[in-house]
Each structure stands twice: as C-alpha cells, then as structure tokens.
Design an enzyme around this catalytic site. Structure first.
Site, PDB file in Angstrom:
ATOM      1  N   LYS A   1       0.845  -1.211   0.000  1.00  0.00           N
ATOM      2  CA  LYS A   1       0.000   0.000   0.000  1.00  0.00           C
ATOM      3  C   LYS A   1       0.871   1.248   0.000  1.00  0.00           C
ATOM      4  CE  LYS A   1       0.452   1.269   4.655  1.00  0.00           C
ATOM      5  NZ  LYS A   1       1.245   2.398   5.124  1.00  0.00           N
TER       6      LYS A   1
ATOM      7  N   PRO B   1       9.459  -4.769   0.760  1.00  0.00           N
ATOM      8  CA  PRO B   1      10.493  -4.595   1.782  1.00  0.00           C
ATOM      9  C   PRO B   1       9.882  -4.317   3.154  1.00  0.00           C
ATOM     10  CG  PRO B   1      10.446  -2.726   0.274  1.00  0.00           C
ATOM     11  CD  PRO B   1       9.486  -3.733  -0.274  1.00  0.00           C
TER      12      PRO B   1
ATOM     13  N   ALA C   1       9.142  -0.425   5.836  1.00  0.00           N
ATOM     14  CA  ALA C   1       9.086   0.482   4.695  1.00  0.00           C
ATOM     15  C   ALA C   1       7.897   1.439   4.725  1.00  0.00           C
ATOM     16  CB  ALA C   1       9.037  -0.332   3.397  1.00  0.00           C
ATOM     17  N   GLY C   2       6.855   1.116   5.511  1.00  0.00           N
ATOM     18  CA  GLY C   2       5.622   1.912   5.431  1.00  0.00           C
ATOM     19  C   GLY C   2       4.774   1.501   4.245  1.00  0.00           C
TER      20      GLY C   2
ATOM     21  N   GLY D   1       3.529  -4.274   4.283  1.00  0.00           N
ATOM     22  CA  GLY D   1       3.764  -5.675   3.922  1.00  0.00           C
ATOM     23  C   GLY D   1       3.249  -6.680   4.949  1.00  0.00           C
TER      24      GLY D   1
ATOM     25  N   ASP E   1      -3.104  -1.027  10.221  1.00  0.00           N
ATOM     26  CA  ASP E   1      -3.099  -0.955   8.760  1.00  0.00           C
ATOM     27  C   ASP E   1      -3.759  -2.164   8.111  1.00  0.00           C
ATOM     28  OD1 ASP E   1      -1.970   1.490   8.371  1.00  0.00           O
ATOM     29  OD2 ASP E   1       0.075   0.744   8.112  1.00  0.00           O
TER      30      ASP E   1
END
Ligand code: C5P
Length: 312
Positions: free
Chosen positions: A28, A112, A115-116, A119, A154
């Site tokens: 995302k 990764p 990373a924000g 994942g 998230d």
C-alpha cells in the site's frame, strides 16, 4: 519446498483432507496521511488516503490435516515464529470460526520490511482471506474487519480493493467517490527505499515528542481532503501529504537529500509512505523509470529497493 496441485476449497467437514490456495498480498501507499493527535489508548488518530499497488507478496497455504500453524518464507530475515502476523491471523481465524486446526503457509516476500508499505499487515489479511475462502466465507466482511483491526491498524484497509479513506487508528474505512478514484487508479509510480527501515513505533514516538506542533488539526486535514475530492480537476499530485515526513526526514538525511535530487533532475514530487522509510513519486507515462532508478541506486547503493508499480 512448496508443492502445488492439491484440491482447492473445503470447510470444516473436509479438514482431514489437504487444501492449497495462493493469494497476492499487495503493498500500500499512503497518498495522504495526516496524524491528528494521540488517543487515550496510546495510538494516534489519523486521516489517510490509502491505495493498494499491483505489486506485493504471494502467500501460499496448505491447510487441513495438521495441528498448529507454520510459516516459511523465501526471505531468511523474516521472523517466522508465532509473533508473525500471518500466524497470528490464522490463530485468530481458527478461534473465531472453529474452522481449521492448522496448516503450512509459505510466503514469497517482495515488499520490503520497515518500509511503510504495509507488507506485514497485507500478509495477515491475505491469510484471513485465504482461510475464509477455504471456509466458504464463514466470516462476512464486518467480522473480517473486526479481526483485521486487532492484528494491526493498517490491516482493515487491505480488505478493500480500491483506494479508500482511513480514519481513527485505521479501523474506520470509507469509500472515495468515483471522481477521486478516477484520478488515482492506474497511476504509475516509482517506489524506492534505502537499505535501512524505520520502525513504526519509533516514528510515532518521535512525532509525539514534537506535539502539538507535529499534529495536523482534524479540521485542517478534513477540509484539505474534502477540497481535493470536490475539485475534480485537481490531479493526484495535489493530494500528496504526510505528517510523518518531518520526524523521519529530520533524522535520516538520506531521504530529503534524494527527494530534492529527484525533484531537480526529473521534476518528480516524491513523498514518504506511512512511517517510512519507503518513498514514492508519480511518474508520467513518458517518464524514464530506468534513469530514475539509476539515480536512486547511485545515491543509496546496492541495498536500495526500487520498483515501478501502478495504483489499483
Ligand atoms: O497497529 P500497529 O500494531 O501496526 O501499530 C504499531 C505501533 O505504531 C503502535 O504500537 C503505536 O505505537 C503506533 N501507531 C500509532 N497510531 C496508529 C498506528 C500505529 O500510534 N494509528
């Protein structure tokens, strides 16, 4: 090694047989992320526009017959113990439905970490979705969303396949009007991350240290978002904002340095996603991805991650 070819589908009455299925767990991007304040429960309230990408991990599941859940991954640096969100999702699904006593997950990791890009959260929702699919939709969307938010702020967004607005700590999801979706879906982006990651709790703690200046007033965030939605001629670029850039860019100077370089060399307007350290920029159809990627790799070295993707 992962083996395919076993029968799909099934439910409680079939649990002695093995079932396999696979699913993409997309990354995302937070196109707009306004952190508006800290809550009593220690989490932060936010207003965010989040979109999924046509790039992500692949999660495979062989379920049935086993007692307990196992995870293996092609990336040896991923912790595959019971703290992994995939296994926590499977345990939560079993507890909520009484379906499936165990199985084996195999994760092909491409997103990764640190990373924000969501994942771990996306992998967890992929596990819930796979298990629900194998259980003839034992849980409806509301029940899945309830499980998802317990796994991570998230997670709920990954139950939606178009860009959405996320509020609260991430549990309140609203659709965007067609005029807004039309300006986002299909847009080409370059996503890039340095060799280091940023821990989400660290980023929020650092943001809170500069409170209240680091928080965006809710009314400002909401009116800025509403103005972009209402102006159907405003391109996606005008939506971009991230409250969490200030703490991240203040500590990790490699981020603002490369952002400035990409702006001056290619006219790009890069932003960070979530709590970082990944950044992204919209690319026109004619923009030279290879040349942009070469500049990123030259600046951040071989450990840098760079990919081209599209918003879905
Ligand atoms: O929900 P999740 O487990 O992904 O959050 C990780 C950490 O990030 C939380 O423990 C909290 O410190 C911070 N966080 C926050 N506000 C949010 C999301 C995360 O403060 N909306």
């Amino acid at each position: 090694m992962w083996t395919e070819g076993l029968p799909r589908g099934g439910g409680a009455r079939h649990e002695r047989r093995m079932f396999t299925d696979s699913i993409i767990a997309p990354a995302k991007l937070n196109l707009f992320l306004a952190v508006t304040g800290r809550r009593e429960d220690g989490f932060h309230d936010l207003v965010s526009v989040v979109s999924r990408l046509n790039f992500g991990d692949t999660l495979h599941l062989e379920a049935g017959g086993a007692s307990g859940w196992e995870l293996t991954c092609d990336d040896p640096t991923l912790a595959c113990d019971q703290t992994n969100l995939v296994l926590r999702a499977a345990t939560a699904f079993s507890a909520a439905t009484g379906r499936w006593t165990g199985g084996r997950f195999f994760l092909e990791k491409r997103i990764p970490m640190g990373a924000g890009l969501g994942g771990g959260s996306s992998d967890a929702v992929a596990a819930l979705t796979l298990l629900n699919r194998m259980s003839s939709d034992a849980l409806d969307q509301e029940a899945l969303a309830g499980l998802a938010v317990q796994l991570g702020s998230d997670c709920p967004l990954f139950l939606h396949d178009t860009p959405v607005v996320m509020r609260g700590r991430g549990e309140r999801i609203s659709p965007l009007p067609a005029s807004a979706l039309g300006r986002l879906r299909g847009r080409r982006v370059v996503v890039f991350k340095p060799g280091f990651g940023i821990s989400t709790p660290w980023a929020f703690t650092r943001l809170a240290a500069d409170a209240p200046a680091s928080y965006e007033p809710t009314v400002t965030a909401e009116s800025r978002l509403a103005a972009w939605i209402a102006d159907t001629t405003a391109p996606a670029e005008e939506l971009l904002f991230n409250s969490m850039e200030r703490p991240a860019f203040g500590k990790f100077m490699a981020l603002p340095a490369l952002v400035a370089q990409l702006r001056s060399e290619f006219g790009l307007v890069p932003r960070m996603s979530g709590s970082g350290s990944a950044c992204f920029a919209f690319l026109s159809e004619a923009a030279p991805f290879e040349a942009v990627g070469a500049v990123i790799r030259k600046a951040w070295g071989a450990a840098a991650f760079v990919t081209e993707a599209r918003i879905t």
